[in-house]
Scaffold this motif. Structure first.
Motif, PDB file in Angstrom:
ATOM      1  N   TYR A 143      14.799  17.410 -12.878  1.00 35.90           N
ATOM      2  CA  TYR A 143      13.702  16.693 -13.638  1.00 35.90           C
ATOM      3  C   TYR A 143      13.871  15.130 -13.411  1.00 35.90           C
ATOM      4  O   TYR A 143      13.028  14.568 -13.991  1.00 35.90           O
ATOM      5  N   LYS A 144      14.301  14.528 -12.200  1.00 34.13           N
ATOM      6  CA  LYS A 144      14.269  13.535 -11.829  1.00 34.13           C
ATOM      7  C   LYS A 144      14.355  13.000 -10.474  1.00 34.13           C
ATOM      8  O   LYS A 144      16.137  13.976 -10.409  1.00 34.13           O
ATOM      9  N   PRO A 145      14.334  12.934  -9.498  1.00 31.48           N
ATOM     10  CA  PRO A 145      14.593  13.026  -8.257  1.00 31.48           C
ATOM     11  C   PRO A 145      15.857  11.758  -8.145  1.00 31.48           C
ATOM     12  O   PRO A 145      15.393  10.707  -8.821  1.00 31.48           O
ATOM     13  N   GLN A 146      16.282  11.560  -6.529  1.00 32.44           N
ATOM     14  CA  GLN A 146      17.050  10.027  -6.512  1.00 32.44           C
ATOM     15  C   GLN A 146      16.075   8.997  -5.537  1.00 32.44           C
ATOM     16  O   GLN A 146      15.922   9.512  -5.019  1.00 32.44           O
ATOM     17  N   TYR A 147      15.911   7.846  -5.945  1.00 26.57           N
ATOM     18  CA  TYR A 147      15.711   6.955  -4.860  1.00 26.57           C
ATOM     19  C   TYR A 147      16.550   5.857  -5.033  1.00 26.57           C
ATOM     20  O   TYR A 147      17.338   5.880  -6.376  1.00 26.57           O
ATOM     21  N   ARG A 148      15.984   4.575  -4.354  1.00 24.34           N
ATOM     22  CA  ARG A 148      16.689   2.989  -4.619  1.00 24.34           C
ATOM     23  C   ARG A 148      14.808   2.360  -5.094  1.00 24.34           C
ATOM     24  O   ARG A 148      14.292   2.835  -4.108  1.00 24.34           O
ATOM     25  N   THR A 163       0.973  -1.567   0.289  1.00 28.04           N
ATOM     26  CA  THR A 163      -0.215  -0.226  -0.165  1.00 28.04           C
ATOM     27  C   THR A 163       0.917   1.341  -0.030  1.00 28.04           C
ATOM     28  O   THR A 163       0.875   2.121  -1.094  1.00 28.04           O
ATOM     29  N   ILE A 164       1.468   1.520   0.949  1.00 19.68           N
ATOM     30  CA  ILE A 164       2.593   2.877   1.028  1.00 19.68           C
ATOM     31  C   ILE A 164       3.576   3.171   0.615  1.00 19.68           C
ATOM     32  O   ILE A 164       3.771   3.968  -0.663  1.00 19.68           O
ATOM     33  N   GLU A 165       4.300   1.714  -0.029  1.00 17.28           N
ATOM     34  CA  GLU A 165       5.141   1.124  -0.728  1.00 17.28           C
ATOM     35  C   GLU A 165       4.664   1.755  -2.038  1.00 17.28           C
ATOM     36  O   GLU A 165       5.055   2.370  -3.698  1.00 17.28           O
ATOM     37  N   ALA A 166       4.014   1.029  -2.700  1.00 21.70           N
ATOM     38  CA  ALA A 166       2.914   0.842  -4.146  1.00 21.70           C
ATOM     39  C   ALA A 166       3.065   2.177  -4.606  1.00 21.70           C
ATOM     40  O   ALA A 166       2.693   2.538  -5.341  1.00 21.70           O
ATOM     41  N   LEU A 167       1.975   2.912  -3.245  1.00 20.84           N
ATOM     42  CA  LEU A 167       1.907   4.136  -3.543  1.00 20.84           C
ATOM     43  C   LEU A 167       2.773   5.225  -3.810  1.00 20.84           C
ATOM     44  O   LEU A 167       2.876   5.902  -4.918  1.00 20.84           O
ATOM     45  N   GLU A 168       3.785   5.106  -3.919  1.00 15.49           N
ATOM     46  CA  GLU A 168       5.023   5.752  -3.432  1.00 15.49           C
ATOM     47  C   GLU A 168       5.658   5.901  -4.746  1.00 15.49           C
ATOM     48  O   GLU A 168       5.791   6.658  -5.572  1.00 15.49           O
ATOM     49  N   PHE A 169       5.435   4.710  -5.768  1.00 18.22           N
ATOM     50  CA  PHE A 169       6.338   4.589  -6.567  1.00 18.22           C
ATOM     51  C   PHE A 169       5.426   4.493  -7.669  1.00 18.22           C
ATOM     52  O   PHE A 169       5.841   4.310  -9.068  1.00 18.22           O
ATOM     53  N   SER A 170       4.460   5.219  -7.334  1.00 19.06           N
ATOM     54  CA  SER A 170       3.103   4.807  -8.308  1.00 19.06           C
ATOM     55  C   SER A 170       3.261   6.378  -9.336  1.00 19.06           C
ATOM     56  O   SER A 170       4.038   7.307  -8.642  1.00 19.06           O
ATOM     57  N   GLY A 171       2.841   6.636 -10.872  1.00 17.75           N
ATOM     58  CA  GLY A 171       2.911   7.074 -11.241  1.00 17.75           C
ATOM     59  C   GLY A 171       4.043   8.393 -11.233  1.00 17.75           C
ATOM     60  O   GLY A 171       4.347   9.464 -11.452  1.00 17.75           O
ATOM     61  N   GLN A 172       4.979   7.568 -11.887  1.00 15.60           N
ATOM     62  CA  GLN A 172       6.628   7.805 -12.063  1.00 15.60           C
ATOM     63  C   GLN A 172       6.700   8.667 -13.187  1.00 15.60           C
ATOM     64  O   GLN A 172       7.330   9.539 -13.384  1.00 15.60           O
ATOM     65  N   GLN A 173       6.067   7.642 -14.728  1.00 20.14           N
ATOM     66  CA  GLN A 173       5.904   8.762 -15.746  1.00 20.14           C
ATOM     67  C   GLN A 173       5.123   9.955 -15.778  1.00 20.14           C
ATOM     68  O   GLN A 173       5.683  11.321 -16.043  1.00 20.14           O
ATOM     69  N   LEU A 174       3.980  10.331 -14.843  1.00 27.45           N
ATOM     70  CA  LEU A 174       3.273  11.374 -15.092  1.00 27.45           C
ATOM     71  C   LEU A 174       4.187  12.111 -14.574  1.00 27.45           C
ATOM     72  O   LEU A 174       4.532  13.372 -14.189  1.00 27.45           O
ATOM     73  N   ASP A 175       4.884  12.047 -13.320  1.00 25.65           N
ATOM     74  CA  ASP A 175       5.704  12.730 -12.603  1.00 25.65           C
ATOM     75  C   ASP A 175       7.023  13.803 -13.800  1.00 25.65           C
ATOM     76  O   ASP A 175       7.254  14.778 -13.466  1.00 25.65           O
ATOM     77  N   ARG A 176       7.952  12.726 -14.038  1.00 34.86           N
ATOM     78  CA  ARG A 176       8.596  12.642 -14.921  1.00 34.86           C
ATOM     79  C   ARG A 176       8.043  14.297 -16.092  1.00 34.86           C
ATOM     80  O   ARG A 176       9.154  15.078 -16.791  1.00 34.86           O
TER      81      ARG A 176
END
Length: 672
Positions: free
Chosen positions: A421-426, A51-64
């Motif tokens: 233009y792109k954040p850092q993450y693991r 739930t929490i991690e799945a939400l965090e990594f959703s919509g990445q293309q939209l963010d870019r």
């Protein structure tokens, strides 16, 4: 094929056409909605991972796509992009609300949040869970359906009003020109500034000289031009942006934005917009902000009044000026500064060739944080003037991509900023590195001279680069906690602390070299820079405090009784005024920081962060400005940690104690 919907690492600027944006946004929103549906329809019990991690990594293309589009709308816009922004912003606002007001999603988040004490989460995971829960509860997830509907309407309207506000300010800045054909009108201006004004006129197909409201044109004219009437004309044009009662007027937008923010805060159960905002800040409450601003006001006002009287006397003696007006301030301050310190920006500029200063800030970053900057030509850019770099540490590990864009253009808003233009993450065992950008508006080179910076521009470059380092050195797991994703009144610490190196002999020797002779800046000039650093500090502090108080006057009250923008502003400024009022000017109508940017109820944070930066730099001064141990402590506890923990916890881990306001007062020479 739409390049924005392909898999890309660096932004594919050369392939992007304006018509790609809207379809890309629409498709990316659909894909993001499908990702949310997968979370809510998951038959398994809600967990941190599903739930929490799945939400965090959703919509990445939209963010870019969003970061590319809105960065271009700031740095390389045109009418078509502005029109798309007006169409897209309400859709994005609605999309954001669709997520925040999604009951099934919030139910899952609430379930995980309710189990938080038994989940054995890391500190960063706890922060993420807390942030996700609050982002829903603070944005309407607990509201009734009719209130949720109203919240959506407010957010859609606010997104358009803020854009319109910014477009009006940009249009006013772009359309104003002071066209001079008599060289005597430029009396007092240094040769380089005259040449730049002539070059500007020539570029527009005009004879003579052009002065505009862009900072590199406006500021030198206000500082050096002897012709008082022309300074007045220019100052009134600058001060009355979007305050002319025409199609670019922002008075109605200001009133509407303030009112809608207030209504939104009330809907969510907060007394005012400031109460809503400050709940997630180091300052915590409007009362604390007022206490902080007023504490500084008490210290700064006597000094400011004394400095102002001194400036008035000086102007009277020099030019028989009976009453000092706003358009006299920069001119006579510069004259008095030259007299007192024998220090003239024009004497300094030859030592601050733009390329050398860029090289200098890179060397400072290398000495402090073990970074190497390599200029490259294989990364696409949105304009020819942009410089691109790959950043490595001294062990050869790739750290970041860095874009730098330094000169004013028609499609670029004023000021200076850092963006990403792109954040850092693991993710999946990979440490994904960030793409960071600095955007400034510095004087261009001319046929006879390279781009030479004023000392103020040098500190601006170091300031924005400090934000850049905060982004580049990010080392967190989650993108929403990475880099500059910190409490707003903490975000200015890395940027403001970097400015301190501009005043230090050891740092200046690295890059302050005469552009013709290569001679290192003479130490007597360095000494004068240091001595003059607190020149008119009382007046400068009062000015910053006035902006913070104006911000709180719009956002810390019920604004429904405010009908006259100018009258309200005059009331907010009454304790900080030094100059006579000019009825034809109004700051609020062009105060983009609070009405378009993210600084509403947050302008005080510049001063707040000055306390942090003065206190932090005091440790460097004590141990050595390039002390590796202190620099590493700052990198490990502040720059790399983003918003993973409470900022005060991070700061105390670096410094060993809470910051003291005395550090700022001492540096500013305001301690009695």
């Amino acid at each position: 094929m739409n390049p924005l919907l392909s898999l890309f690492d660096t932004a594919p600027f050369s392939q992007i056409k304006n018509e790609h944006f809207k379809p890309a946004f629409l498709q990316a929103m659909e894909e993001a909605r499908a990702e949310i549906d997968r979370i809510t329809e998951n038959a398994e019990a809600p967990s941190f991972a599903n739930t929490i991690e799945a939400l965090e990594f959703s919509g990445q293309q939209l963010d870019r796509i969003s970061s590319i589009f809105f960065n271009l709308n700031s740095a390389e816009t045109n009418e078509e992009i502005q029109k798309i922004a007006q169409e897209i912003s309400p859709l994005l606002s609605e999309f954001s609300n669709d997520i925040t007001l999604n009951e099934a999603l919030f139910k899952r988040i609430k379930t995980v949040y309710g189990q938080r004490d038994s989940l054995d989460l890391t500190v960063e995971q706890q922060t993420l869970l807390d942030k996700k829960y609050k982002s829903f509860s603070r944005n309407g997830a607990n509201l009734s359906d009719d209130k949720k509907k109203r919240l959506r309407e407010i957010d859609a309207e606010l997104s358009q009003l803020k854009l319109k506000f910014g477009e009006n300010v940009l249009a006013e800045t772009n359309t104003y020109e002071m066209h001079l054909t008599d060289e005597n009108d430029l009396d007092g201006l240094p040769e380089g500034e005259k040449e730049a004004a002539a070059q500007l006129a020539q570029s527009k197909g005009k004879e003579g000289w052009l002065v505009t409201l862009d900072y590199p044109s406006y500021i030198p004219f206000m500082k050096y031009a002897k012709n008082r009437e022309l300074r007045k004309t220019l100052a009134l044009a600058f001060g009355s942006k979007a305050f002319h009662g025409d199609e670019h007027d922002n008075q109605e937008n200001v009133l509407k934005i303030a009112q809608l923010r207030y209504e939104r805060a009330n809907l969510l159960g907060y007394k005012t917009h400031a109460h809503f905002v400050l709940e997630e800040r180091m300052a915590e409450t409007p009362e604390k902000v007022h206490e902080f601003l007023n504490e500084l006001l008490v210290k700064a006002k006597p000094a400011a009044e004394k400095e102002f009287t001194e400036l008035e006397t000086f102007a009277k003696e020099l030019d028989a000026i009976d009453r000092l007006e706003k358009w006299d301030g920069s001119y006579y301050s510069e004259k008095l500064k030259q007299k007192r310190f024998n220090l003239d920006d024009e004497k300094l500029k030859p030592y601050f060739k733009l390329e050398n200063v860029i090289d200098g800030v890179f060397k400072v970053a290398e000495k402090l944080f073990d970074l190497k900057f390599q200029e490259v030509s294989d990364i696409e850019k949105y304009h020819d003037e942009v410089k691109t770099y790959k950043v490595y540490d001294t062990s050869g590990n790739f750290i970041s991509i860095f874009y730098a864009d330094f000169h004013p253009r028609k499609g670029k808003r004023g000021g200076a900023w850092m963006t990403s233009y792109k954040p850092q993450y693991r993710l999946n065992g990979e440490n994904v590195r960030p793409h960071i950008s600095n955007v400034c508006n510095f004087t261009r080179s001319t046929p006879s001279k390279p781009s030479l910076l004023t000392f103020n521009e040098v500190t601006t470059l170091f300031h924005e680069f400090g934000h850049g380092l905060h982004g580049m050195l990010a080392d967190t797991t989650y993108p929403s906690l990475s880099g500059t994703s910190v409490f707003w009144d903490f975000v200015e610490l890395p940027s403001q602390v970097m400015e301190n190196w501009c005043y230090e002999k050891e740092a200046l020797e690295l890059f302050a070299k005469h552009y013709e002779t290569g001679e290192v800046i003479p130490m007597e000039l360095v000494q004068k820079i240091k001595e003059s650093a607190t020149f008119q500090e009382g007046m400068q502090t009062l000015r910053q405090l006035s902006f913070g108080l104006l911000d709180m006057s719009w956002h810390g009250v019920d604004p429904s009784g405010i009908t006259d923008v100018k009258q309200h502003e005059s009331e907010a400024f009454k304790d900080t005024n030094l100059y006579p009022d000019t009825p034809e000017t109004c700051m609020s109508t062009a105060f983009s920081h609070i009405f378009q940017g993210g600084y509403s109820s947050g302008y005080y944070s510049y001063k707040w962060a000055e306390v942090l930066d003065a206190d932090a730099f005091a440790l460097f001064k004590e141990k050595g400005i390039f002390n590796k141990e202190i620099a590493t402590k700052f990198k490990d506890n502040v720059l790399s940690k983003g918003g993973t923990e409470s900022p005060m916890v991070l700061y105390k881990r670096f410094r060993g104690a809470e910051p003291k306001v005395e550090a700022l007062l001492e540096r500013a020479g305001l301690l009695e």
